[in-house]
Design a protein around this motif. Structure first.
Motif, mmCIF file in Angstrom:
data_model
loop_
_atom_site.group_PDB
_atom_site.id
_atom_site.type_symbol
_atom_site.label_atom_id
_atom_site.label_comp_id
_atom_site.label_asym_id
_atom_site.label_seq_id
_atom_site.Cartn_x
_atom_site.Cartn_y
_atom_site.Cartn_z
ATOM 1 N N PRO A 68 7.095 -7.838 -6.604
ATOM 2 C CA PRO A 68 7.418 -8.768 -7.684
ATOM 3 C C PRO A 68 6.330 -8.858 -8.754
ATOM 4 O O PRO A 68 6.610 -9.236 -9.890
ATOM 5 C CB PRO A 68 7.592 -10.108 -6.966
ATOM 6 C CG PRO A 68 6.935 -9.947 -5.655
ATOM 7 C CD PRO A 68 7.010 -8.501 -5.314
ATOM 8 N N ASN A 69 5.097 -8.522 -8.380
ATOM 9 C CA ASN A 69 4.045 -8.566 -9.381
ATOM 10 C C ASN A 69 4.358 -7.641 -10.554
ATOM 11 O O ASN A 69 3.977 -7.904 -11.695
ATOM 12 C CB ASN A 69 2.702 -8.151 -8.768
ATOM 13 C CG ASN A 69 2.201 -9.182 -7.767
ATOM 14 O OD1 ASN A 69 2.390 -10.373 -7.955
ATOM 15 N ND2 ASN A 69 1.590 -8.712 -6.697
ATOM 16 N N ALA A 70 5.044 -6.544 -10.238
ATOM 17 C CA ALA A 70 5.360 -5.577 -11.288
ATOM 18 C C ALA A 70 6.210 -6.226 -12.381
ATOM 19 O O ALA A 70 5.959 -6.035 -13.572
ATOM 20 C CB ALA A 70 6.080 -4.378 -10.687
ATOM 21 N N ASN A 71 7.172 -7.016 -11.967
ATOM 22 C CA ASN A 71 8.019 -7.675 -12.954
ATOM 23 C C ASN A 71 7.210 -8.647 -13.807
ATOM 24 O O ASN A 71 7.354 -8.703 -15.022
ATOM 25 C CB ASN A 71 9.153 -8.426 -12.261
ATOM 26 C CG ASN A 71 10.051 -7.478 -11.491
ATOM 27 O OD1 ASN A 71 10.327 -6.377 -11.963
ATOM 28 N ND2 ASN A 71 10.473 -7.885 -10.303
ATOM 29 N N LYS A 72 6.356 -9.403 -13.127
ATOM 30 C CA LYS A 72 5.549 -10.372 -13.870
ATOM 31 C C LYS A 72 4.647 -9.667 -14.868
ATOM 32 O O LYS A 72 4.391 -10.160 -15.959
ATOM 33 C CB LYS A 72 4.699 -11.183 -12.884
ATOM 34 C CG LYS A 72 5.548 -11.921 -11.843
ATOM 35 C CD LYS A 72 5.046 -13.330 -11.616
ATOM 36 C CE LYS A 72 6.003 -14.130 -10.743
ATOM 37 N NZ LYS A 72 5.760 -13.942 -9.312
ATOM 38 N N CYS A 98 -0.785 1.207 -17.177
ATOM 39 C CA CYS A 98 0.021 1.324 -15.977
ATOM 40 C C CYS A 98 0.150 -0.018 -15.276
ATOM 41 O O CYS A 98 -0.770 -0.841 -15.301
ATOM 42 C CB CYS A 98 -0.592 2.333 -15.006
ATOM 43 S SG CYS A 98 -0.649 3.993 -15.672
ATOM 44 N N SER A 99 1.261 -0.193 -14.639
ATOM 45 C CA SER A 99 1.500 -1.443 -13.939
ATOM 46 C C SER A 99 0.463 -1.648 -12.834
ATOM 47 O O SER A 99 0.004 -2.760 -12.606
ATOM 48 C CB SER A 99 2.908 -1.438 -13.362
ATOM 49 O OG SER A 99 3.176 -2.642 -12.699
ATOM 50 N N ASN A 100 0.114 -0.574 -12.145
ATOM 51 C CA ASN A 100 -0.919 -0.699 -11.112
ATOM 52 C C ASN A 100 -1.711 0.590 -10.978
ATOM 53 O O ASN A 100 -1.304 1.645 -11.461
ATOM 54 C CB ASN A 100 -0.303 -1.101 -9.765
ATOM 55 C CG ASN A 100 0.604 -0.023 -9.216
ATOM 56 O OD1 ASN A 100 0.155 1.061 -8.872
ATOM 57 N ND2 ASN A 100 1.900 -0.314 -9.163
ATOM 58 N N ASP A 101 -2.841 0.493 -10.306
ATOM 59 C CA ASP A 101 -3.779 1.614 -10.225
ATOM 60 C C ASP A 101 -3.205 2.823 -9.510
ATOM 61 O O ASP A 101 -3.535 3.965 -9.827
ATOM 62 C CB ASP A 101 -5.056 1.188 -9.496
ATOM 63 C CG ASP A 101 -5.973 0.369 -10.384
ATOM 64 O OD1 ASP A 101 -5.652 0.211 -11.577
ATOM 65 O OD2 ASP A 101 -7.009 -0.102 -9.879
ATOM 66 N N ARG A 102 -2.365 2.574 -8.524
ATOM 67 C CA ARG A 102 -1.870 3.720 -7.772
ATOM 68 C C ARG A 102 -0.966 4.585 -8.648
ATOM 69 O O ARG A 102 -1.006 5.810 -8.576
ATOM 70 C CB ARG A 102 -1.139 3.250 -6.509
ATOM 71 C CG ARG A 102 -2.093 2.581 -5.515
ATOM 72 C CD ARG A 102 -1.385 2.170 -4.240
ATOM 73 N NE ARG A 102 -0.797 3.315 -3.571
ATOM 74 C CZ ARG A 102 0.144 3.231 -2.631
ATOM 75 N NH1 ARG A 102 0.595 2.047 -2.264
ATOM 76 N NH2 ARG A 102 0.618 4.324 -2.072
ATOM 77 N N LEU A 103 -0.177 3.953 -9.490
ATOM 78 C CA LEU A 103 0.599 4.728 -10.462
ATOM 79 C C LEU A 103 -0.338 5.461 -11.403
ATOM 80 O O LEU A 103 -0.111 6.626 -11.761
ATOM 81 C CB LEU A 103 1.493 3.791 -11.277
ATOM 82 C CG LEU A 103 2.810 3.354 -10.675
ATOM 83 C CD1 LEU A 103 3.489 2.347 -11.598
ATOM 84 C CD2 LEU A 103 3.718 4.559 -10.452
ATOM 85 N N ALA A 104 -1.403 4.771 -11.807
ATOM 86 C CA ALA A 104 -2.351 5.365 -12.753
ATOM 87 C C ALA A 104 -3.035 6.578 -12.145
ATOM 88 O O ALA A 104 -3.280 7.579 -12.825
ATOM 89 C CB ALA A 104 -3.380 4.320 -13.174
ATOM 90 N N ILE A 105 -3.350 6.494 -10.856
ATOM 91 C CA ILE A 105 -3.979 7.630 -10.186
ATOM 92 C C ILE A 105 -3.067 8.848 -10.266
ATOM 93 O O ILE A 105 -3.503 9.967 -10.543
ATOM 94 C CB ILE A 105 -4.298 7.252 -8.714
ATOM 95 C CG1 ILE A 105 -5.467 6.261 -8.672
ATOM 96 C CG2 ILE A 105 -4.623 8.501 -7.900
ATOM 97 C CD1 ILE A 105 -5.701 5.610 -7.320
ATOM 98 N N GLY A 106 -1.781 8.602 -10.055
ATOM 99 C CA GLY A 106 -0.819 9.692 -10.177
ATOM 100 C C GLY A 106 -0.721 10.207 -11.602
ATOM 101 O O GLY A 106 -0.689 11.416 -11.844
ATOM 102 N N LEU A 107 -0.712 9.280 -12.530
ATOM 103 C CA LEU A 107 -0.614 9.680 -13.931
ATOM 104 C C LEU A 107 -1.831 10.501 -14.347
ATOM 105 O O LEU A 107 -1.707 11.515 -15.051
ATOM 106 C CB LEU A 107 -0.471 8.440 -14.819
ATOM 107 C CG LEU A 107 -0.458 8.690 -16.329
ATOM 108 C CD1 LEU A 107 0.683 9.614 -16.724
ATOM 109 C CD2 LEU A 107 -0.363 7.376 -17.097
ATOM 110 N N LEU A 108 -2.990 10.089 -13.920
ATOM 111 C CA LEU A 108 -4.211 10.841 -14.259
ATOM 112 C C LEU A 108 -4.142 12.254 -13.683
ATOM 113 O O LEU A 108 -4.571 13.216 -14.322
ATOM 114 C CB LEU A 108 -5.452 10.117 -13.739
ATOM 115 C CG LEU A 108 -5.829 8.820 -14.464
ATOM 116 C CD1 LEU A 108 -7.045 8.179 -13.814
ATOM 117 C CD2 LEU A 108 -6.100 9.085 -15.944
#
Lengths: 343, 343
Positions: free
Chosen positions: A195-199, A251-261
């Motif tokens: 739910p944090n993602a939505n917020k 990015c919504s969160n770091d783990r997505l960002a790690i993938g994006l990087l």
DNA sequence: TGATAAAATTTACGCGGGTAAAAATTTTAT
DNA sequence: ATAAAATTTTTACCCGCGTAAATTTTATCA
């Protein structure tokens, strides 16, 4: 030391020259007996390594000294870190923490709640799966066990919620990014588990509006808890299509960002704020690995210790007041912007 | 559903029209009662949500259905992954796993062993801290509780050890690296926490000798479990001093490699096997994050599921044979080389 | 249908310790 | 020293279930 012939409290009491009820009292609270007797018991305890049978102890107590800790996904070091702090606080306070991970699976989460109920814990700190959670199972659970939710809020469930203030996270990153360069687009999963993602998305939109900037939300496909891979695949697609709306990605969160990087690196897109960089990437959480990404990740950090401390303290208050709080409180802690090299 | 007035098995038995001893049998093994009675019990179970008091159940049983799982450092996703698989197997087999992390601390590990003893578990799967472990504490523990060591071996302790074959890891990486380019130097911590590190160094040395190549061992300073940071600092120092003996680095484990890759990126050293690359980096473990490093990390992968399966199966055999095995076995599983972009 | 095996019930006791009540002891205050 | 307060001891029963032995019921099969 080696005289471990003591089979039960009766024998131990006899040997230490104290009556069993008094010994029993001692084990529940050593300070509840006179100092002289306490010392006699502790002397005996050093000679004979007796410890009360925990099953017999807990059998009658309606309230044990156990505290359940439930997290959604333990292979995420973010939760490893939180768990470490929470466990420490519980032990200091004389409780016995029991740790569970739902491993990203609803049935598993339900099974945990089920076995937790039969443990009659004094209280439970629950970070639910979120969207994947079986709401009614959690609701029933919370009715029976004093529960404080953390990290991931579910409206109205548990006696309190302790977590991070998503608005604080996003407002800081958006403000920083738009002040120092092009305003960011928001990069997230199409169907976020948490739910944090939505917020965070909502906070992004409102923050952009306040700054008079045009928002862009970029959604990538994928389900489950393999966020890095989802971020990477989404990133590869966007980069190959050149369909990123801006040169700055939040990015919504770091783990997505790690993938994006990883995707950027693979695609030969240089990330950072230097003149030779094509893209800036920032994110939220201050994941334990975010300082080791290439480039290191600019992010908004959780106040890990404040969240842990407050969650534990709230649970203790809840336990002391008999399992119910006057009203459901939500404690949100602000983020701290960590400027690194990626943006 | 809501008739939860049932306080104990006596009452539940009365309501379901079955005698208490039979109900008791049912809960220990549903297939041990006649189908017709099983169905009557399960029908009652649906109407009244009774579950036996686990403390009373375990009080008399000399052997509970609990299995302890102890890992040294849960914030390392490697252990998160292993734990997930192990827990699954235990649950399938009708056991209740209890998870503990020493969080890199000896005193904590000892405390875990202590409380584990009073839980009278059927068996324990223990991945010890290694060098930091209190050997005598572990030895005493193993005498009292059927224990299988995994991941990190301590000579002679526990009834069995299940882990990975370090020689297989290193021989594959060394062979690959030296076949496709300059032979690697070996990058490790000066005082590694884990015994696998020593085995890997020895394997490196013997492999290099066999290939008739000159070995170089590069040791970096640092203590504790923050391997990435140790690798990064060590890497920065080596790169600034230009004191790496070769253009190919084989790290003892992925977490060090993750740090080294960060150092390379910061230092502007391009890693990979392309013509424009100055350095090749490879490693061991196939850490969950190693596919997201920049560049993605060439590594030797644990056979996670084989190790988990075998550890659990060995423990079950141990439990069935009453807590002692004829001789202490050591099962080592080979690695699988994962070629990615870093070397 | 009767004999035999399999399963369930009755009965009864034990586990290790919680805890209440009354009596005895020790400590503290006066 | 003496009364009052605080602890400890005795005594006794309870918790919820495991489990053994003897008995009765039910299922199986010739």
């Amino acid at each position: 030391m080696a005289h471990s012939e003591i089979r039960n409290m009766e024998e131990f009491a006899a040997i230490s020259g104290i009556s069993r009820p008094t010994v029993s009292k001692y084990f529940h609270d050593p300070s509840s007996v006179r100092k002289s007797t306490r010392m006699r018991i502790e002397a005996a305890l050093e000679k004979y390594d007796y410890r009360p049978n925990i099953y017999a102890m807990n059998q009658n107590r309606k309230l044990t000294k156990n505290i359940g800790i439930v997290v959604p996904y333990l292979a995420d070091p973010f939760f490893g870190e939180i768990v470490r702090m929470i466990e420490g606080r519980c032990i200091e306070a004389g409780f016995t923490p029991s740790l569970f991970s739902a491993h990203g699976d609803q049935a598993h989460e339900n099974a945990i709640l089920d076995s937790l109920r039969s443990m009659k814990p004094a209280g439970v700190l629950l970070a639910p799966l979120g969207r994947q959670s079986d709401k009614s199972a959690i609701e029933t659970f919370c009715k029976h066990v004093p529960t404080v939710l953390f990290d991931s809020n579910i409206d109205g469930m548990g006696e309190a919620f302790v977590g991070s203030d998503n608005h604080s996270f996003v407002s800081q990153t958006v403000e920083y990014l738009s002040r120092t360069g092009e305003a960011p687009c928001f990069f997230e999963m199409r169907t976020p588990a948490n739910p944090n993602a939505n917020k965070r998305r909502i906070a992004y939109l409102s923050m952009m509006e306040r700054l008079g900037l045009e928002p862009h939300v970029v959604k990538v496909d994928g389900t489950g808890w393999g966020f890095e891979e989802i971020g990477r695949r989404g990133g590869l697609k966007l980069l190959s299509e050149k369909s990123l709306p801006t040169n700055t990605v939040l990015c919504s969160n770091d783990r997505l960002a790690i993938g994006l990087l990883a995707a950027c690196y693979e695609s030969g897109v240089r990330v950072g704020r230097g003149a030779d960089c094509a893209l800036r990437v920032a994110s939220h959480d201050d994941h334990p690995f975010s300082r080791f990404t290439c480039p290191s990740l600019t992010t908004a950090a959780h106040d890990y210790s404040a969240v842990s401390d407050n969650a534990v303290e709230t649970l203790f208050r809840l336990i002391e007041s008999g399992g119910r709080l006057e009203s459901r409180t939500e404690s949100l802690f602000p983020a701290r912007l960590i400027m690194r090299d990626s943006a």
